[in-house]
Design an enzyme around this catalytic site. Structure first.
Site, mmCIF file in Angstrom:
data_model
loop_
_atom_site.group_PDB
_atom_site.id
_atom_site.type_symbol
_atom_site.label_atom_id
_atom_site.label_comp_id
_atom_site.label_asym_id
_atom_site.label_seq_id
_atom_site.Cartn_x
_atom_site.Cartn_y
_atom_site.Cartn_z
ATOM 1 N N ARG A 1 0.852 -1.194 0.000
ATOM 2 C CA ARG A 1 0.000 0.000 0.000
ATOM 3 C C ARG A 1 0.885 1.241 0.000
ATOM 4 N NH1 ARG A 1 -4.290 -0.738 4.716
ATOM 5 N NH2 ARG A 1 -2.391 -1.302 5.845
ATOM 6 N N ASP B 1 2.266 5.073 -0.233
ATOM 7 C CA ASP B 1 1.816 6.327 0.363
ATOM 8 C C ASP B 1 1.429 7.336 -0.710
ATOM 9 O OD1 ASP B 1 2.377 5.308 2.872
ATOM 10 O OD2 ASP B 1 4.359 6.245 2.991
ATOM 11 N N ARG C 1 11.474 5.585 2.603
ATOM 12 C CA ARG C 1 11.778 7.017 2.531
ATOM 13 C C ARG C 1 12.575 7.487 3.751
ATOM 14 N NH1 ARG C 1 7.491 10.704 2.147
ATOM 15 N NH2 ARG C 1 5.898 9.258 2.875
#
Length: 304
Positions: free
Chosen positions: A84, A86, A232
């Site tokens: 999933r 972002d 990230r």
């Protein structure tokens, strides 16, 4: 002479496809009473999406895809996805699965979806798979790429939506040394947004950096799975090493933390792309899904 039976004005028909209504729905899909599992290979530009997962009053990849599939198949469709992503994160190799009418023609479904979907999301392939296939839990690893433009002028205009413009020096030798200390199975709590009851232990299998011919630096990241914001956060920490703000041993030192490290900068979403998901052979799908569920799902939510 018999008078031809008039055709409904809202239906178009092709000799090689079932009748298709102008709203995109298909008539006469054989086998609609029974279901079968299908894999969907999906690509999207995440810029204008609020991530993958459905959210009220938000434009999401899952919402757009499920709505389009519902129009074509004239029944609700629920997708299960490998990762999933972002808001703002892209994909060229996302994988989802759904249980659809067994008699549908995958090629026709791809073409019909191409007419209905907006240009920033595509279903590249629809493939029948065994019932044991689970896009999320059967996956062996996910592969991401993060693009960083280090040229003084920033990212090329045609790649600005998937490439971070980095206005600082980037010492790749220091970044590579710091990356090596993160490989292996660790608790990455310092790099994750914690989810109640979920583990933050992950096996990081690849974290390499290379400069392309166009001067863009790409980080290749692969793991059995990633927790929220992990990729990230890793990239952000390593960029801080590359610009000289942190020592090369600093990211690995954070692995001793049991909570998220507030000093880790999360790299912007738009530089990140999910490029591939690996799966085992068909005979091993069920065993892999069972193992992954035991590792990833809190005991009180497990089905077994």
């Amino acid at each position: 002479m018999r008078t031809p039976t008039p055709r409904s004005p809202d239906i178009t028909q092709s000799p090689i496809e079932p009748a298709a209504h102008l709203d995109g729905g298909l008539d006469g899909v054989p086998g609609a009473a029974s279901g079968a599992r299908f894999r969907l290979d999906v690509a999207y530009d995440g810029t204008d999406f609020s991530g993958w997962a459905r959210q009220p009053a938000r434009r999401t990849v899952c919402g757009v895809l499920e709505d389009a599939l519902g129009v074509v198949l004239r029944e609700p469709v629920a997708l299960t996805v490998a990762g999933r992503t972002d808001a703002g994160v892209h994909a060229t190799g996302q994988v989802a699965h759904a249980d659809l009418p067994a008699g549908l023609d995958p090629g026709r479904l791809v073409r019909r979806l191409a007419r209905l979907l907006p240009p920033d999301v595509r279903v590249r392939a629809v493939t029948p798979v065994p019932d044991a296939f689970d896009a999320r839990f059967s996956a062996l690893r996910r592969h991401y790429r993060y693009r960083v433009a280090t040229a003084p002028y920033g990212a090329e205009p045609l790649r600005a939506r998937d490439t971070l413009s980095w206005p600082h020096p980037l010492d790749l030798d220091a970044v590579r040394a710091a990356s090596a200390g993160l490989l292996g199975e660790h608790d990455f709590a310092a790099f994750c947004k914690r989810r109640e009851g979920a583990t933050t232990v992950r096996a990081l299998q690849e974290l390499t950096w290379a400069r392309d011919a166009d001067g863009v630096v790409q980080a290749a990241v692969a793991a059995d799975a990633f927790c929220h914001s992990m990729v990230r956060s890793l990239v952000g920490a390593l960029l801080d090493v590359g610009r000289g703000r942190r020592a090369a041993d600093w990211p690995a030192g954070l692995l001793r933390r049991s909570e998220r490290a507030s000093e880790v900068t999360v790299a912007p979403a738009h530089g990140l792309t999910l490029v591939a998901v690996d799966y085992p052979p068909a005979a091993e799908l069920a065993a892999r899904a069972h193992t992954t569920r035991r590792l990833r799902v809190p005991p009180d939510l497990r089905a077994d």
